[in-house]
Motif scaffolding. Structure first.
Motif, PDB file in Angstrom:
ATOM      1  N   THR A 112       0.773  -1.150  -0.119  1.00 11.96           N
ATOM      2  CA  THR A 112       0.070   0.165  -0.014  1.00 11.96           C
ATOM      3  C   THR A 112       0.937   1.268   0.070  1.00 11.96           C
ATOM      4  N   MET A 118       2.335   1.810  -3.480  1.00 17.04           N
ATOM      5  CA  MET A 118       1.049   2.163  -4.373  1.00 17.04           C
ATOM      6  C   MET A 118       0.745   3.588  -4.235  1.00 17.04           C
ATOM      7  N   PRO A 170       0.610   4.577 -12.387  1.00 19.07           N
ATOM      8  CA  PRO A 170      -0.630   4.259 -12.064  1.00 19.07           C
ATOM      9  C   PRO A 170      -1.762   3.807 -13.089  1.00 19.07           C
ATOM     10  N   TYR A 228      -2.877  -1.073 -15.947  1.00 15.06           N
ATOM     11  CA  TYR A 228      -3.372  -2.143 -15.504  1.00 15.06           C
ATOM     12  C   TYR A 228      -2.873  -3.184 -14.489  1.00 15.06           C
ATOM     13  N   TRP A 264      -1.886  -2.436 -10.953  1.00 18.13           N
ATOM     14  CA  TRP A 264      -3.203  -2.568 -10.100  1.00 18.13           C
ATOM     15  C   TRP A 264      -3.532  -3.824  -9.959  1.00 18.13           C
ATOM     16  N   TYR A 307      -1.146  -5.286  -7.188  1.00 17.42           N
ATOM     17  CA  TYR A 307      -1.542  -4.860  -5.910  1.00 17.42           C
ATOM     18  C   TYR A 307      -2.723  -5.413  -5.381  1.00 17.42           C
ATOM     19  N   LEU A 308      -3.745  -5.641  -6.136  1.00 17.90           N
ATOM     20  CA  LEU A 308      -4.891  -6.227  -5.774  1.00 17.90           C
ATOM     21  C   LEU A 308      -4.670  -7.742  -5.350  1.00 17.90           C
TER      22      LEU A 308
END
Length: 123
Positions: free
Chosen positions: A71, A74, A93, A96, A99, A102-103
């Motif tokens: 986190t 990011m 950012p 895709y 992300w 990160y997810l």
């Protein structure tokens, strides 16, 4: 000692992100930081294997640290992008892939956290 090298690793990674977003044409500094990052990573690996210096951390805290570091990185990427920096290596950012990674990290955190909660309730 492993804890110290872990924090140094993350600080160097933040500097690498900063130089990637804002400093153009400084390949020498970027290369130096990458070499320094690899050295710290190797030191961390050595200290991890040595019982005397090992950082004892529970599974719950380990999952929390993973999610917190992801986190923070990011947030740094988004802040650097909003401040007008553009990544030279595609870590913006707007992509895709970053992300999705990160997810996936957050998903692993919630999975590990849920398993740990169940284990503690059974004890």
């Amino acid at each position: 000692m492993e804890k110290i090298t872990f924090f140094i690793f993350n600080i160097i990674l933040a500097f690498i992100l900063f130089f990637d977003f804002f400093v153009r044409g400084s390949k020498l500094i970027f290369a130096f930081l990458l070499i320094l990052l690899i050295v710290v990573l190797l030191l961390n690996y050595y200290f991890c294997k040595n019982e005397k210096f090992r950082w004892t951390i529970g599974k719950k805290q380990e999952a929390l640290v993973e999610a917190l570091i992801a986190t923070c990185m990011m947030v740094l990427i988004v802040i650097f992008y909003l401040l007008g920096g553009r990544s030279q290596h595609g870590v913006d950012p707007t992509g895709y892939v970053i992300w999705i990674l990160y997810l996936l990290t957050l998903g692993k955190f919630f999975k590990d956290y849920k398993e740990n909660i169940q284990e503690w309730n059974n004890e």
